[in-house]
Design an enzyme around this catalytic site. Structure first.
Site, PDB file in Angstrom:
ATOM      1  N   ARG A 312      40.737  36.902  37.874  1.00  0.00           N
ATOM      2  CA  ARG A 312      39.952  36.001  38.743  1.00  0.00           C
ATOM      3  C   ARG A 312      39.999  34.526  38.315  1.00  0.00           C
ATOM      4  O   ARG A 312      40.195  33.663  39.163  1.00  0.00           O
ATOM      5  CB  ARG A 312      38.505  36.488  38.869  1.00  0.00           C
ATOM      6  N   TYR A 316      41.680  32.555  41.225  1.00  0.00           N
ATOM      7  CA  TYR A 316      40.754  31.841  42.129  1.00  0.00           C
ATOM      8  C   TYR A 316      40.022  30.690  41.435  1.00  0.00           C
ATOM      9  O   TYR A 316      39.014  30.215  41.969  1.00  0.00           O
ATOM     10  CB  TYR A 316      39.661  32.798  42.643  1.00  0.00           C
ATOM     11  N   CYS A 342      51.974  35.202  28.185  1.00  0.00           N
ATOM     12  CA  CYS A 342      52.883  34.054  28.186  1.00  0.00           C
ATOM     13  C   CYS A 342      52.837  33.302  29.511  1.00  0.00           C
ATOM     14  O   CYS A 342      53.830  33.246  30.251  1.00  0.00           O
ATOM     15  CB  CYS A 342      54.304  34.530  27.921  1.00  0.00           C
ATOM     16  N   GLU A 343      51.691  32.791  29.845  1.00  0.00           N
ATOM     17  CA  GLU A 343      51.490  31.992  31.058  1.00  0.00           C
ATOM     18  C   GLU A 343      50.413  30.972  30.724  1.00  0.00           C
ATOM     19  O   GLU A 343      49.378  31.343  30.157  1.00  0.00           O
ATOM     20  CB  GLU A 343      50.924  32.851  32.204  1.00  0.00           C
ATOM     21  N   TYR A 372      36.345  43.258  41.344  1.00  0.00           N
ATOM     22  CA  TYR A 372      37.672  42.633  41.329  1.00  0.00           C
ATOM     23  C   TYR A 372      38.105  42.327  39.892  1.00  0.00           C
ATOM     24  O   TYR A 372      38.697  41.286  39.609  1.00  0.00           O
ATOM     25  CB  TYR A 372      37.683  41.374  42.242  1.00  0.00           C
TER      26      TYR A 372
HETATM   27  N1  PLP Z   1      35.362  44.723  53.917  1.00  0.00           N
HETATM   28  C1  PLP Z   1      36.576  44.174  54.051  1.00  0.00           C
HETATM   29  C2  PLP Z   1      37.341  44.451  55.285  1.00  0.00           C
HETATM   30  C3  PLP Z   1      37.120  43.365  53.045  1.00  0.00           C
HETATM   31  O1  PLP Z   1      38.321  42.822  53.188  1.00  0.00           O
HETATM   32  C4  PLP Z   1      36.343  43.127  51.870  1.00  0.00           C
HETATM   33  C5  PLP Z   1      36.853  42.263  50.794  1.00  0.00           C
HETATM   34  O2  PLP Z   1      37.504  41.286  50.968  1.00  0.00           O
HETATM   35  C6  PLP Z   1      35.086  43.740  51.760  1.00  0.00           C
HETATM   36  C7  PLP Z   1      34.630  44.527  52.802  1.00  0.00           C
HETATM   37  C8  PLP Z   1      34.233  43.581  50.563  1.00  0.00           C
HETATM   38  O3  PLP Z   1      33.933  42.273  50.264  1.00  0.00           O
HETATM   39  P1  PLP Z   1      32.884  41.949  49.131  1.00  0.00           P
HETATM   40  O4  PLP Z   1      33.338  42.597  47.879  1.00  0.00           O
HETATM   41  O5  PLP Z   1      32.905  40.479  49.041  1.00  0.00           O
HETATM   42  O6  PLP Z   1      31.573  42.470  49.593  1.00  0.00           O
END
Ligand code: PLP
Length: 414
Positions: A312, A316, A342-343, A372
């Site tokens: 992340r 991001y 190595c980045e 994530y």
């Molecule tokens: N539903 C869809 C179709 C998604 O693409 C995502 C994530 O991008 C989510 C639900 C879940 O998102 P979040 O983890 O932000 O609640």
């Protein structure tokens, strides 16, 4: 992160000292709190109790079987995006009638498997995909339900790479096309198009973009009614943000208060797909300091986790709080906290104020890593994926073993 607290200067997850876990299982290690997962799920359930939505946990945020099962056992369904997630959802005995499937690129095999499993519905992202589901369903002789994923063209105040609800993005169907499809829906004999779906992005901390998008889709539902097109489901997606740094907390109660009247007016059954909100602040990534380095210009704290474990920050520019497992007082200095990969993009924090007494062998917790995190990890630089641990009260369980070097060469031939 209510289940990760210091007691006598030691970081605890629920009632377990985090350092005792890392000493036993090693680092890097993902550590999740069962209580936090459940309480986040319950917050949503209670805030929306009046309309009893089906809450489908977005497995893309964390697909560890124990995490998913903890939620499924509380009545959650699953929001899936691949055949692999379907397989995992079924492995923890998710009721197929609580599974919804979104993805712009569902393959024939994935569609077949979902039809055979009898999922609740497909969230359809294009006309060609709808035709493909109809064709495969006919071939299998299995009818199914579908919702059209509407792209409401609403900008969400979040990182561009996690914005999904504008027409610059690949997701969903524009309103005009959706209207045409719904007017013609009788032509699909195997796909009952009985719902609309939206998901405008992730890590959205203000309720306003959701309200705008929901109002837009609700107006569309009204338009359809005028044309005699009645629906059954409105899936409002996920995307509810969490606190990583200084964000205003997303208040689900206020959000619910604002949208319940709009949702009730549609008269439809409501589905939602939260991921990050449930698991993001329910997990940390524990890591060990390998070296301290000073090149005369900058100081670096080099740890044993890398961007392969938690991408992340690199991907991001995401902020994660980083704290020592044993709380320290005293002077701080700016340092970059970096991994061994190595980045140059392999970092967890830039110019972060770090306690100068930290030394080789000390452990750190990268906070808010439950969503994530492990799911996006890779074997880059031939690094093994981290162990995952679930804490429940005063016990902890290894819920996924650390990969071994043997796992790294599995299936390879020379
Ligand atoms: N539903 C869809 C179709 C998604 O693409 C995502 C994530 O991008 C989510 C639900 C879940 O998102 P979040 O983890 O932000 O609640």
């Amino acid at each position: 992160m209510s289940e990760f607290n210091y007691r006598s200067n030691e970081l605890y997850c629920e009632n377990v000292k985090v350092s005792s876990i890392v000493k036993a299982v090693g680092t890097p290690s993902y550590i999740y709190s069962y209580k936090s997962l459940l309480s986040q799920f319950m917050k949503l359930k209670e805030a929306f109790a009046e309309i009893k939505p089906l809450i489908c946990f977005a497995m893309k945020a964390n697909d560890n079987l124990a995490v998913v099962k903890s939620l499924v056992d509380q009545g959650a369904g699953c929001d899936i995006v691949s055949g692999g997630e379907l397989y995992k959802a079924l492995a923890v005995k998710t009721d197929p009638k609580k599974i919804v499937y979104a993805s712009v690129g569902k393959t024939e095999e994935e569609i077949k498997a979902s039809l055979k499993a009898g999922i609740l519905l497909f969230n359809v992202e294009s006309l060609p995909e709808l035709e493909e589901i109809e064709r495969i369903a006919k071939k299998l002789g299995k009818k199914t339900k579908a919702a059209l994923r509407i792209n409401p063209d609403v900008k969400a105040a979040t990182h561009d790479r996690i914005t999904t609800g504008t027409l610059q993005k690949k997701f969903g169907i524009d309103l005009l096309t959706a209207h045409k499809i719904l007017k013609n829906r009788k032509k699909y004999k195997y796909v009952d198009i009985c719902g609309v779906h939206m998901h405008i992005g992730s890590q959205i901390t203000s309720k306003n973009p959701f309200i705008s998008a929901i109002k837009k889709v609700a107006a569309f539902i009204d338009e359809l009614k005028v044309d005699g097109i009645g629906l059954e489901y409105f899936d409002i997606g996920g995307g509810f943000g969490i606190v990583y740094n200084q964000e205003d907390p997303f208040c689900v109660k206020d959000f619910a208060k604002a949208i319940i009247p709009i949702l009730k007016k549609t008269g439809l059954k409501i589905i939602m797909e939260p991921g990050r909100f449930i698991c993001g602040n329910s997990g940390i990534l524990a890591t060990k300091i390998l070296y301290l380095k000073d090149n005369g210009v900058k100081k670096f704290l080099i740890v044993d986790s890398g961007m392969n474990d938690l991408v992340r920050p690199s991907m991001y520019d995401a902020y994660h709080e980083i704290v020592p497992l044993r709380k320290l007082t005293g002077r701080k200095e700016k340092m970059d906290i970096v991994g061994p990969i190595c980045e140059s993009g392999d970092y967890f924090a830039k110019d972060r104020q770090v306690n100068v007494s930290l030394k080789k062998g000390d452990f750190l917790a990268i906070m808010s890593a439950g969503a994530y995190g492990h799911v996006m990890s890779s074997n880059y630089n031939s690094r093994t994926r981290a162990v995952e641990v679930l804490v429940k009260g005063n016990k902890y369980f290894v819920v996924r073993e650390r990969e071994t070097f043997k796992d790294l060469i599995k299936g390879q031939r020379v």
